[in-house]
Each structure stands twice: as C-alpha cells, then as structure tokens.
Design a protein around this motif. Sequence first.
Motif, PDB file in Angstrom:
ATOM      1  N   ARG A 198      -2.440   4.773   2.158  1.00  0.00           N
ATOM      2  CA  ARG A 198      -0.960   4.878   2.345  1.00  0.00           C
ATOM      3  C   ARG A 198      -0.409   6.315   2.337  1.00  0.00           C
ATOM      4  O   ARG A 198       0.785   6.310   2.345  1.00  0.00           O
ATOM      5  CB  ARG A 198      -0.330   4.029   1.317  1.00  0.00           C
ATOM      6  CG  ARG A 198      -0.480   2.349   1.748  1.00  0.00           C
ATOM      7  CD  ARG A 198       0.516   1.753   0.965  1.00  0.00           C
ATOM      8  NE  ARG A 198       0.109   1.323  -0.467  1.00  0.00           N
ATOM      9  CZ  ARG A 198       0.693   2.097  -1.462  1.00  0.00           C
ATOM     10  NH1 ARG A 198       1.338   2.795  -1.383  1.00  0.00           N
ATOM     11  NH2 ARG A 198       0.241   1.880  -2.827  1.00  0.00           N
ATOM     12  N   ARG A 265       3.987  -3.751 -11.830  1.00  0.00           N
ATOM     13  CA  ARG A 265       3.156  -3.595 -10.606  1.00  0.00           C
ATOM     14  C   ARG A 265       2.297  -4.803 -10.409  1.00  0.00           C
ATOM     15  O   ARG A 265       1.989  -5.080  -9.358  1.00  0.00           O
ATOM     16  CB  ARG A 265       2.501  -2.291 -10.555  1.00  0.00           C
ATOM     17  CG  ARG A 265       3.108  -1.164 -10.750  1.00  0.00           C
ATOM     18  CD  ARG A 265       2.153   0.148 -10.849  1.00  0.00           C
ATOM     19  NE  ARG A 265       2.920   1.289 -11.582  1.00  0.00           N
ATOM     20  CZ  ARG A 265       2.084   2.394 -11.885  1.00  0.00           C
ATOM     21  NH1 ARG A 265       0.943   2.397 -11.378  1.00  0.00           N
ATOM     22  NH2 ARG A 265       2.359   3.271 -12.460  1.00  0.00           N
ATOM     23  N   HIS A 337       5.915   4.434 -10.680  1.00  0.00           N
ATOM     24  CA  HIS A 337       6.112   3.220  -9.976  1.00  0.00           C
ATOM     25  C   HIS A 337       6.445   3.546  -8.692  1.00  0.00           C
ATOM     26  O   HIS A 337       6.164   2.840  -7.590  1.00  0.00           O
ATOM     27  CB  HIS A 337       7.034   2.217 -10.732  1.00  0.00           C
ATOM     28  CG  HIS A 337       6.638   1.904 -12.229  1.00  0.00           C
ATOM     29  ND1 HIS A 337       5.259   1.323 -12.672  1.00  0.00           N
ATOM     30  CD2 HIS A 337       7.243   2.158 -13.431  1.00  0.00           C
ATOM     31  CE1 HIS A 337       5.329   1.117 -13.802  1.00  0.00           C
ATOM     32  NE2 HIS A 337       6.645   1.684 -14.534  1.00  0.00           N
ATOM     33  N   GLU A 338       7.493   4.321  -8.485  1.00  0.00           N
ATOM     34  CA  GLU A 338       8.175   4.745  -7.080  1.00  0.00           C
ATOM     35  C   GLU A 338       6.952   5.225  -6.180  1.00  0.00           C
ATOM     36  O   GLU A 338       6.878   5.201  -5.150  1.00  0.00           O
ATOM     37  CB  GLU A 338       9.155   5.984  -7.249  1.00  0.00           C
ATOM     38  CG  GLU A 338      10.449   5.262  -8.071  1.00  0.00           C
ATOM     39  CD  GLU A 338      11.282   6.402  -8.341  1.00  0.00           C
ATOM     40  OE1 GLU A 338      11.176   7.491  -7.531  1.00  0.00           O
ATOM     41  OE2 GLU A 338      12.463   6.291  -8.894  1.00  0.00           O
ATOM     42  N   ASP A 340       3.742   4.745  -6.680  1.00  0.00           N
ATOM     43  CA  ASP A 340       2.792   3.523  -6.571  1.00  0.00           C
ATOM     44  C   ASP A 340       3.224   2.612  -5.350  1.00  0.00           C
ATOM     45  O   ASP A 340       2.737   2.351  -4.441  1.00  0.00           O
ATOM     46  CB  ASP A 340       2.730   2.762  -7.669  1.00  0.00           C
ATOM     47  CG  ASP A 340       1.769   1.371  -7.568  1.00  0.00           C
ATOM     48  OD1 ASP A 340       0.488   1.788  -7.569  1.00  0.00           O
ATOM     49  OD2 ASP A 340       2.313   0.440  -7.411  1.00  0.00           O
ATOM     50  N   GLN A 341       4.621   2.439  -5.295  1.00  0.00           N
ATOM     51  CA  GLN A 341       5.381   1.647  -4.267  1.00  0.00           C
ATOM     52  C   GLN A 341       5.386   2.163  -2.802  1.00  0.00           C
ATOM     53  O   GLN A 341       5.995   1.579  -2.194  1.00  0.00           O
ATOM     54  CB  GLN A 341       6.577   1.080  -4.812  1.00  0.00           C
ATOM     55  CG  GLN A 341       6.362   0.177  -6.008  1.00  0.00           C
ATOM     56  CD  GLN A 341       7.596  -0.052  -6.695  1.00  0.00           C
ATOM     57  OE1 GLN A 341       8.615   0.589  -6.366  1.00  0.00           O
ATOM     58  NE2 GLN A 341       7.599  -0.504  -7.920  1.00  0.00           N
ATOM     59  N   GLY A 342       5.120   3.499  -2.855  1.00  0.00           N
ATOM     60  CA  GLY A 342       5.324   4.415  -1.667  1.00  0.00           C
ATOM     61  C   GLY A 342       6.691   4.867  -1.474  1.00  0.00           C
ATOM     62  O   GLY A 342       7.025   5.105  -0.105  1.00  0.00           O
ATOM     63  N   LYS A 343       7.507   4.706  -2.501  1.00  0.00           N
ATOM     64  CA  LYS A 343       8.729   5.305  -2.272  1.00  0.00           C
ATOM     65  C   LYS A 343       9.002   6.719  -2.447  1.00  0.00           C
ATOM     66  O   LYS A 343      10.060   7.423  -2.230  1.00  0.00           O
ATOM     67  CB  LYS A 343       9.743   4.527  -3.237  1.00  0.00           C
ATOM     68  CG  LYS A 343      10.020   2.826  -3.066  1.00  0.00           C
ATOM     69  CD  LYS A 343      10.856   2.281  -4.060  1.00  0.00           C
ATOM     70  CE  LYS A 343      11.015   0.699  -3.967  1.00  0.00           C
ATOM     71  NZ  LYS A 343      11.563   0.036  -5.017  1.00  0.00           N
ATOM     72  N   ARG A 344       8.017   7.271  -3.084  1.00  0.00           N
ATOM     73  CA  ARG A 344       8.076   8.957  -3.351  1.00  0.00           C
ATOM     74  C   ARG A 344       6.667   9.445  -2.834  1.00  0.00           C
ATOM     75  O   ARG A 344       5.604   8.806  -3.379  1.00  0.00           O
ATOM     76  CB  ARG A 344       8.241   9.030  -4.675  1.00  0.00           C
ATOM     77  CG  ARG A 344       8.453  10.398  -5.011  1.00  0.00           C
ATOM     78  CD  ARG A 344       9.052  10.572  -6.492  1.00  0.00           C
ATOM     79  NE  ARG A 344       9.211  11.991  -6.864  1.00  0.00           N
ATOM     80  CZ  ARG A 344      10.276  12.505  -6.683  1.00  0.00           C
ATOM     81  NH1 ARG A 344      11.406  11.755  -6.167  1.00  0.00           N
ATOM     82  NH2 ARG A 344      10.604  13.847  -6.843  1.00  0.00           N
ATOM     83  N   ASP A 345       6.795  10.663  -2.208  1.00  0.00           N
ATOM     84  CA  ASP A 345       5.447  11.363  -1.803  1.00  0.00           C
ATOM     85  C   ASP A 345       4.897  11.894  -3.201  1.00  0.00           C
ATOM     86  O   ASP A 345       5.587  12.494  -3.870  1.00  0.00           O
ATOM     87  CB  ASP A 345       5.902  12.225  -1.096  1.00  0.00           C
ATOM     88  CG  ASP A 345       4.421  12.979  -0.461  1.00  0.00           C
ATOM     89  OD1 ASP A 345       3.535  13.087  -1.068  1.00  0.00           O
ATOM     90  OD2 ASP A 345       4.370  13.118   0.939  1.00  0.00           O
ATOM     91  N   SER A 354      13.503  12.452 -14.356  1.00  0.00           N
ATOM     92  CA  SER A 354      12.341  11.686 -14.368  1.00  0.00           C
ATOM     93  C   SER A 354      11.362  11.619 -15.626  1.00  0.00           C
ATOM     94  O   SER A 354      10.565  11.002 -15.641  1.00  0.00           O
ATOM     95  CB  SER A 354      11.320  11.921 -13.188  1.00  0.00           C
ATOM     96  OG  SER A 354      10.858  13.180 -13.222  1.00  0.00           O
TER      97      SER A 354
END
Length: 377
Positions: A198, A265, A337-338, A340-345, A354
């Motif tokens: 991803r 997750r 988590h972001e 991991d979920q693909g919400k953040r490069d 953060s």
Amino acid sequence: MSPDTTLVTLTGDGTFRVPDPAQRARLNLPDDPYLAALLRLRALLGDDLDSQIATRLYLPSALGQDPTDHVLPATLAMLGDTTGDLASYGWRLGTGAGQAWRRAHEQWERMLGAARIALHGYEGPLMTTALGPATLTASTFLQSGERTLGDPGAVRDLPILLAEGLVEHLERVRDHVPGAKQHVLLREDAVAAVHEGRIPTPSGRRRYDPVPADVIGRLWRRLVVSLEDFGLSADEITLGIGANIELLRAARDAGVRRLAMGPRRMPDLSTPAGRTLWEAVAEEVDRGAVLELIVDPRPGGMLGPELERMLDTWRCLGHTDADAAGVAVIAHTGIAHEVDQGKRDPALQPDASSLLDEPAITDMLRIAPQWAERLVP
C-alpha cells in the motif's frame, strides 16, 4: 520488582512534547528543553507505582521543537556511516550531510548530554525508541527520489546500518547512565502497508509490490541478532508488528518475544480473520510471548475501551483476566494508527500535536490501578 509479580508495565511511545516556558516555570524546570523533558519524565515514570505496577522510563526520540525533532530523523541520526538531508518530499539518504541532518544529530547529542544530568544515579529501565527497518524503507528516499523500498539492495542494508547505529547509541547511553537497564522499542508504524503493498511510488500512480512476511522477518532477525550480541535479552526488545498473523509469526521466528500491537487495529473476534489472529496471539502468549498494547490514554481517547475490548476477547477465547497479567501498555496518541490505516504517508513529518504530553501520561498512570486489579489472579 520481580517480573513474576508485575501485573502491568506502563511506558510511552518514545515521544514527549517538551514543556513550554510557562510550564517549565510552574514546575521549576530548567530552561534547557532536553533537560526539562527528561526531568519531567523521570518524575512521571522513574519509579514503579506499587509492587505490581511497573513503569519503563524512556529517552524521548522526539520533543517536537522543529521538523528535525521527531522519531524518523532521530532514527536516521543513529544510522551508521550514513548521510542525508530533508528534501521537499521527505528525508533523502546518501546526499551528504545537509543542515537538517546535522540538526537531527545535534538533537540526539543534546539529549544524551541531558541524560547524564537528569538521570544521574538512575538504576531502573530506560528505553530507546527507533523506527524499525520496514518502516524506514517506506519513510525515506534515495538520491534518485525513489523510496528506499524500491531498491532491494538498500532494503537489505538498512537493518545492518540501523543495528550498527543502535548499538553505538546504546553504548553511549550506558556510558551516560551506567545504572540503567536498557530496553529498545522498534516502532514499525508502516509495516502493514509495506507487507500489503500500500506504499505509493513518488509519482503516486502505482504502489510498491507487497513485501512477503518472511522477507520482513529476515530484516528483523538481523537487527535482533545485533541487539542480542550487544547484550540485550529477548525481554528487552519490543517490536511493533501491526495486526497481521503472518507478521506475528515472522516476528516470533525472528526471535522476538515482546510484541507491540494496537487493539483498535485488530479485527473483531466475530470475523474469521479476527478469530484466526486472536487465537494465534493467545497461542504465542501461551508459548512465552508478552503483549505490549498500544493505546491512546488522552481524554476522549480509547485507553479504557481498548483495554476492555482486549479482556472481553481474552475471555471469549477461554482465558481469564488474570491470564493477561504481565501485559505492558504503551501510551500513544494515534499517529501510528493513521499510518497503518493508510490515512497518512509514513514519510510525512508529523506535527507536535502527535506527540505524547504530560496529561496523556498522567491519564495512563491514573487508570493503571483499576486495570491491574482486573489482572490479579
């Protein structure tokens, strides 16, 4: 404290937002941000809460003072015989030591200097945090502008460079704080995205090929062996593994005992994937693995619900609450988590919000006695 009597161990994710000048004045802390941060962390995590609740003090890898003061540049500053700089698209390796790269090195030097003063006489656990090799491949770029992930040779070299740098850093920590019992947290925030294919290429038009779990496991094994050769035991190395059964098994095959996982997750136990993963986790715990749960302790965060969900799942698998005794809780504000979920490069620089701060850590300390009571045999 004997590990046999410890119900829960509390620590952080390697970050700590430096107290601002007003907070330093109120708490009678020195003006130096590194010294102030370490003194405050020692006050919060420098002593066990009681005979059954342990704490694990850590050297902050990020105070969030500027773009060079985060976990990624702190990890890069450890890499042996490596140079680089901060480009518009992220941290680039092998271009000569630029100003941002030198600044990241300076940050670590100042933190080590502060540790000699703030942790004088300290004899408890002391954790160093770094990003793991899989996450580094997704978070950095080569001179060509390609991510390191796109170069198999560079991917193979990263664990070696990281191992060399970490060992050198741990040797210096031992010199500065000779009584400390060292521990390493390897944050693999992006390992799931690397494993599942991803991570976007620089053009954004395609994704890098998935990296098999056994290949990632070999990266981990090289690093673990080097840390063990330095003198760390399997109980002194924690690895973040995402929420994937193949990565779980790869970590265990690599010799990892302490597995950091985020309950949010994990797929629900009612799903086939969730049942398979949770049963594998329980099986590894029965075989001697130790869980470290990554949770958000901030007001409005998920600390209570996540821990509650974990115990509910444990009971559904036929275990008692007491079977979870020995677990560690890693306070974290959620940026992993972001990723991991693909919400953040993973290559993007996070902002200071953060990072953990004192209220987040005190909230974790506050709920710990209630959690520990649930784990009493």
